[in-house]
Design an enzyme around this catalytic site. Structure first.
Site, mmCIF file in Angstrom:
data_model
loop_
_atom_site.group_PDB
_atom_site.id
_atom_site.type_symbol
_atom_site.label_atom_id
_atom_site.label_comp_id
_atom_site.label_asym_id
_atom_site.label_seq_id
_atom_site.Cartn_x
_atom_site.Cartn_y
_atom_site.Cartn_z
ATOM 1 N N GLY A 14 32.913 42.507 10.255
ATOM 2 C CA GLY A 14 31.609 42.080 9.759
ATOM 3 C C GLY A 14 31.816 41.305 8.463
ATOM 4 N N ALA A 47 22.027 40.697 11.596
ATOM 5 C CA ALA A 47 21.173 40.788 10.398
ATOM 6 C C ALA A 47 20.201 39.616 10.386
ATOM 7 C CB ALA A 47 22.034 40.782 9.148
ATOM 8 N N GLN A 48 18.951 39.931 10.209
ATOM 9 C CA GLN A 48 17.925 38.890 10.332
ATOM 10 C C GLN A 48 17.363 38.437 8.985
ATOM 11 O OE1 GLN A 48 14.871 40.449 12.904
ATOM 12 N NE2 GLN A 48 16.263 40.790 14.595
ATOM 13 N N GLU A 114 11.073 40.758 1.078
ATOM 14 C CA GLU A 114 11.084 41.997 1.869
ATOM 15 C C GLU A 114 10.529 43.120 1.013
ATOM 16 O OE1 GLU A 114 15.008 42.845 3.349
ATOM 17 O OE2 GLU A 114 14.739 41.576 5.107
ATOM 18 N N HIS A 337 19.237 52.709 11.137
ATOM 19 C CA HIS A 337 19.554 51.328 10.780
ATOM 20 C C HIS A 337 20.788 51.188 9.894
ATOM 21 C CE1 HIS A 337 18.713 47.139 10.020
ATOM 22 N NE2 HIS A 337 18.515 47.328 8.727
ATOM 23 N N ARG A 372 18.483 52.255 0.379
ATOM 24 C CA ARG A 372 18.927 50.872 0.125
ATOM 25 C C ARG A 372 17.757 49.902 0.152
ATOM 26 N NH1 ARG A 372 20.210 46.553 3.538
ATOM 27 N NH2 ARG A 372 19.549 47.911 5.234
HETATM 28 C C1 SIN Z 1 15.497 43.286 8.182
HETATM 29 O O1 SIN Z 1 15.673 42.095 8.410
HETATM 30 O O2 SIN Z 1 14.413 43.815 8.228
HETATM 31 C C2 SIN Z 1 16.688 44.149 7.845
HETATM 32 C C3 SIN Z 1 17.329 43.706 6.611
HETATM 33 C C4 SIN Z 1 18.182 44.785 6.017
HETATM 34 O O3 SIN Z 1 18.224 45.890 6.522
HETATM 35 O O4 SIN Z 1 18.807 44.530 4.978
#
Ligand code: SIN
Length: 522
Positions: A14, A47-48, A114, A337, A372
């Site tokens: 990764g 990863a999005q 986010e 996750h 996190r």
């Molecule tokens: C997400 O794209 O929602 C996940 C990103 C992450 O867990 O850092």
């Protein structure tokens, strides 16, 4: 430096593994990169949302630090978080130099948002194909730099070595072609444990054996009780639990219950952008009182063009599964996750075993505390990967300070029984049901008893026998459940029904160490 010390073995491909391998090569070392599947298959690839760094005009590393510390619920190691947030912009500059095609707006890098970030600070690429873009770019550079890369090669054990590092035992995925490497530095970049949970956003390769093998070799592990659940994965019967990125909520998508109500508004001042653990538990409560096994993510108010351009992976997945998110609500539910804990390291990747390093999700630096902050994980792989590569170039003895509380776990040798798929699946179900989003002592004890039985049946018969897939899964599950049972409070992503609030005495990290190898079980 000995010849062997100049040839580190890096396990996992990764972001952390690729980056450490690349940087070691650039620093003049001769690394070997080993991965159990194809080079590009890893959690990173999926990863999005983005990769976090304070590069916006209204942002600063100090703000990023403050958000990271706040999200971590009183347990963030401030020194680690200062390193992460302070060095993140430099590592992003490296990615730009390597050619990662970050999305831009009017010539500037575009920044998304986010949960629990006070600023827009998520760089993204290909809309929501951030991990894919980074993985492909780094892979190209790793190969071009002449790093020896070995696919379909599994780490089977770590055994005592010398000052250069441990002895790594490798094999083919089916257990044949076992090779015992001479002692050399070993870097675990093996990722997390997500797919040991029945419901997970992670690919099948994320089974955590880097952590269990390091533990078997005597490395301290910590923070294993902190398994982060992501609130929104696709939850249509029969379809994969595909992640529906938090960045969609960052763009304005909202959560609704069965009755169509926005249930997060009354629960937290940041509503859908509350910390992940808060949103996850709120969704679980809604599910418990409704007749369906999911809630809905409603993105229908977002402009259709933005939705499809910014989130091409999510929207094409949804369309392929019969949901047009510009017109219909998306069924979503939480999934496992991210593993916050792992192999305890210092800020240069050194574990408590000489020559054994861990970086990325496999490592526990304390940087995430008890929860996190989204998109801090990709950047963690780079920041601590760079530091580990520099330390590998100039090895000096050292390692992490042990956490404030350390449990010791006895691990009797087992019967070396067959590594049956049914036992593996039972571990996944029990982790989900009994060591999941909400835990309590009776459920944790029942899980521990069964994981112990499985380890006794499937575990290696002695120090020379290699642990199999089931034994490693049972041990990782035991480490999670044991730490979750010991932490008699709720904090961050660890929620105990029987201890639903944080307790000041528990504002400390928890480590687990192997007591001593014991005789074969009777
Ligand atoms: C997400 O794209 O929602 C996940 C990103 C992450 O867990 O850092």
């Amino acid at each position: 430096m000995t010849d062997r010390a100049a040839r580190p073995l890096i396990i996992g491909s990764g972001i952390a593994g690729l980056y450490v391998a690349l940087r070691c090569r650039e620093l003049g070392l001769r690394p070997t990169l080993v991965t159990k599947a194809r080079l590009e298959e890893s959690n990173t690839r999926y990863a999005q949302g983005g990769i976090a760094a304070a590069i916006g005009p209204d942002d600063s590393p100090a703000r990023h630090l403050a958000d990271t510390v706040r999200a971590g619920a009183g347990l963030v190691d401030r020194a680690a978080a200062k390193v992460l947030t302070g060095e993140a912009p430099k590592r992003i500059a490296d990615l730009v130099r390597y050619g990662v095609p970050f999305d831009t707006v009017e010539g500037h890098i575009a920044l998304g948002r986010e949960a629990a970030h006070s600023r827009s600070r998520l760089l993204h690429a290909g809309g929501d194909a951030t991990g894919y873009s980074i993985e492909e770019t780094l892979k190209r550079h790793v190969l071009a730099a002449g790093v020896e890369a070995r696919e379909s090669t599994v780490l089977r054990a770590l055994r005592p070595g010398n000052r250069d590092g441990p002895v790594a035992v490798l094999s083919a995925p089916n257990g044949t072609a076992v090779e015992v490497e001479p002692p050399r530095p070993v870097v675990l970049a093996t990722g997390g444990v997500g797919s040991l949970y029945l419901q997970s956003s992670n690919p099948a390769v994320a089974t955590g054996e880097g952590i269990s093998l390091a533990f078997r070799a005597g490395a301290l592990v910590s923070d294993m009780e902190f398994v982060q659940f992501h609130p929104t994965a696709f939850a249509q019967e029969g379809a994969p639990r595909f992640l529906i990125t938090e960045a969609l909520r960052g763009e304005g998508a909202v959560l609704r219950n069965e009755a169509g109500e926005r249930f997060m508004v009354d629960r937290h001042q940041d509503a859908e952008l509350a910390p992940r653990d808060v949103v996850t538990r709120a969704i679980e409560e809604e599910i418990a009182r409704s007749s369906i096994r999911h809630v809905f993510l409603d993105a229908t108010a977002l402009p259709r063009d933005l939705l499809f351009a910014r989130f091409p992976s999510v929207t094409s997945f949804l369309l392929a599964h019969g949901v047009d998110p510009s017109r219909e609500r998306i069924p979503v539910a939480p999934v496992a996750h991210y593993m916050v804990g792992g192999v305890t390291t210092d800020l240069e990747g050194r574990s408590s075993v000489p020559g054994l390093y861990a970086v990325g999700e496999a490592a526990a630096t304390g940087v995430h505390g008890a929860n996190r902050l989204g998109s801090n994980s990709l950047v963690e792989g780079l920041v601590f990967g760079e530091r580990a590569a520099r330390r590998l170039k100039q090895p000096v003895a050292g390692g992490p300070r042990p956490p404030a509380k350390v449990l010791s776990l006895e691990l009797p040798f087992g019967e070396g029984g067959p590594q049956e798929g049914a036992m593996f699946e039972e571990i996944r179900s029990r982790l989900w049901e009994e060591v999941g989003i909400e835990r309590d002592a009776p459920a944790l004890r029942s899980a521990l008893e069964r994981f112990g039985e499985i380890e006794r049946r499937a575990g290696p018969r002695g120090p020379d026998e290699l642990p199999g897939r089931v034994a490693n899964a049972a041990l990782t599950a035991t480490l999670i459940a044991r730490a979750a049972l010991a932490r008699t409070e709720s904090r961050g992503v660890h929620f105990r029904r029987d201890f639903p609030t944080p307790r000041p005495a528990w504002r400390r990290h928890l480590g687990v160490l192997l007591a001593r190898p014991t005789r074969r079980a009777a």
